[in-house]
Scaffold this active site. Sequence first.
Site, short mmCIF file in Angstrom:
data_model
loop_
_atom_site.label_atom_id
_atom_site.label_comp_id
_atom_site.label_asym_id
_atom_site.label_seq_id
_atom_site.Cartn_x
_atom_site.Cartn_y
_atom_site.Cartn_z
CB SER A 1 25.66 20.28 58.91
OG SER A 1 26.64 19.44 59.66
NE ARG A 2 25.26 25.49 63.44
CZ ARG A 2 23.68 25.80 63.11
NH1 ARG A 2 22.92 24.89 62.95
NH2 ARG A 2 23.59 27.24 63.17
CB THR B 1 22.42 14.48 57.96
OG1 THR B 1 21.63 15.10 59.07
CG2 THR B 1 22.73 15.30 57.04
CE LYS C 1 19.84 11.05 61.53
NZ LYS C 1 20.15 11.53 62.62
CG ASP D 1 22.66 10.65 67.63
OD1 ASP D 1 23.41 11.56 67.59
OD2 ASP D 1 21.54 10.38 66.70
CB ALA E 1 8.72 6.55 71.09
N GLY E 2 11.09 8.17 69.03
CA GLY E 2 11.59 8.28 67.66
C GLY E 2 13.14 7.64 67.64
CG ASN F 1 5.98 9.07 71.31
OD1 ASN F 1 6.95 10.15 71.15
ND2 ASN F 1 5.66 8.53 70.10
CE1 TYR G 1 21.46 19.82 67.50
CE2 TYR G 1 22.36 22.03 66.83
CZ TYR G 1 22.03 20.60 66.50
OH TYR G 1 22.01 20.42 65.23
N GLY H 1 21.84 19.74 74.67
CA GLY H 1 21.74 19.16 73.28
C GLY H 1 23.20 19.55 72.36
P1 NAP Z 1 11.76 11.66 65.37
O1 NAP Z 1 12.00 10.16 64.93
O2 NAP Z 1 11.18 12.37 63.98
O3 NAP Z 1 11.18 11.79 66.65
C1 NAP Z 1 10.34 12.97 66.76
C2 NAP Z 1 9.98 12.72 68.20
O4 NAP Z 1 9.14 14.06 68.66
C3 NAP Z 1 8.67 11.74 68.19
O5 NAP Z 1 8.68 11.15 69.48
C4 NAP Z 1 7.31 12.52 68.23
O6 NAP Z 1 6.16 12.02 68.56
C5 NAP Z 1 7.81 13.85 68.90
N1 NAP Z 1 6.93 14.89 68.53
C6 NAP Z 1 7.10 15.65 67.56
N2 NAP Z 1 6.14 16.72 67.61
C7 NAP Z 1 5.68 16.73 68.75
C8 NAP Z 1 4.31 17.20 69.25
N3 NAP Z 1 3.80 18.38 68.62
N4 NAP Z 1 3.96 16.72 70.54
C9 NAP Z 1 4.55 15.89 71.08
N5 NAP Z 1 5.56 15.16 70.53
C10 NAP Z 1 6.11 15.34 69.38
O7 NAP Z 1 12.98 12.54 65.46
P2 NAP Z 1 14.52 12.29 66.21
O8 NAP Z 1 15.48 11.96 65.33
O9 NAP Z 1 13.98 11.14 67.19
O10 NAP Z 1 15.07 13.50 66.97
C11 NAP Z 1 14.10 14.10 67.79
C12 NAP Z 1 15.02 15.55 68.34
O11 NAP Z 1 16.21 15.09 68.90
C13 NAP Z 1 15.09 16.43 67.32
O12 NAP Z 1 14.79 17.74 67.78
C14 NAP Z 1 16.63 16.54 66.93
O13 NAP Z 1 16.99 17.53 66.38
C15 NAP Z 1 17.25 16.10 68.30
N6 NAP Z 1 18.39 15.37 68.13
C16 NAP Z 1 19.47 16.03 68.52
C17 NAP Z 1 20.77 15.15 68.75
C18 NAP Z 1 21.89 16.25 69.40
O14 NAP Z 1 22.98 15.63 69.21
N7 NAP Z 1 21.60 17.08 70.22
C19 NAP Z 1 20.71 14.00 68.35
C20 NAP Z 1 19.79 13.48 67.56
C21 NAP Z 1 18.55 14.13 67.60
P3 NAP Z 1 5.22 11.16 67.61
O15 NAP Z 1 6.02 9.84 67.72
O16 NAP Z 1 3.97 11.25 68.22
O17 NAP Z 1 5.07 11.96 66.31
#
Ligand code: NAP
Length: 280
Positions: free
Chosen positions: A20-21, A67, A71, A106, A132-133, A155, A222, A243
């Site tokens: 983790s960073r 994390t 969470k 976030d 939509a996560g 989504n 990111y 990101g």
């Molecule tokens: P999550 O709850 O698991 O949601 C994942 C999302 O990605 C869902 O909407 C999922 O769709 C979609 N997805 C995954 N594979 C897919 C595919 N092959 N085609 C289309 N849609 C796909 O995860 P999360 O916590 O929301 O995080 C999502 C992303 O945001 C991650 O990459 C995470 O690293 C990033 N993030 C970054 C920060 C930051 O500080 N920069 C903070 C939080 C999260 P379905 O519902 O259809 O599965």
Amino acid sequence: MTASVKPRAACLIGWPAAHSRSPLIHHYWLRKLGIEGGYNIEAVPPEGFAGFVQRLAAHGFVGANVTLPHKERALALTLPDERARAVGAANTLWYEASTLRSTNTDIEGFINNLDASANGWDAVEDALVLGAGGASRAVVFGLLERGIKRIHVANRTAERAHTLAQQFGDTVHPIAWAAIGEALPQAGLLVNTTSLGMHGQPALELAIGALPSQAIVADLVYVPLETPLLAAARAQGLRTADGLGMLLHQAVRGFELWFGHRPEVTPELRALVEADLGHP
Ligand code: NAP
């Protein structure tokens, strides 16, 4: 005789305690602000999480980041604020008197990064959010708070977009994944909250030529730092928010809650984390 005062310390609780960073970010701020304090990584398996959190202070911590995979469970073990409840997950814990509170940073990470990267972005009327996560819920909460008039959410699994829209009310409109192309010409702000485009994941196959000429594009991914989506947006002359900026901005509140000083996201910090990302 004076009792020795132990420096304040926070930790990151995860399992496995992946690279983790967060330690890099918090150690930078501790050093920069001349605060004697610590930030540890605590690898805690799911079966040990409740016990660890309930005895966080006894373990010597004034608070924690949480994390994967903890969470969601952190909500039930703490007194969550409105943000953590809306997102359905907590990433930051701290003590208010003897009560263990939790929030989700976030939301402000995303919004403060947009403010820093694309000043005036909130003049847009229509936003298009992909995914939509949990991250999408944080983004939608932030956009609503800033008064964006229409938020379209697409989504892959349509049902999750509908559930999200129901949770947040009339401003949020679920659209089919196949309808993204039709929504682009109205989208003043496009946000990718899916994991598509992340290193090791499939690409986000999306031609963004139809976005308005003043549109802003944000990607939560990111790794890589410049995703194909952000590269395409920049090539088109659009403003972007990445990101890594969100990751840095989301860390500010925890540090402030634990150590009593609001730290700054500086170019020097960004360069430090960028260099680390180059050597995962
Ligand atoms: P999550 O709850 O698991 O949601 C994942 C999302 O990605 C869902 O909407 C999922 O769709 C979609 N997805 C995954 N594979 C897919 C595919 N092959 N085609 C289309 N849609 C796909 O995860 P999360 O916590 O929301 O995080 C999502 C992303 O945001 C991650 O990459 C995470 O690293 C990033 N993030 C970054 C920060 C930051 O500080 N920069 C903070 C939080 C999260 P379905 O519902 O259809 O599965």
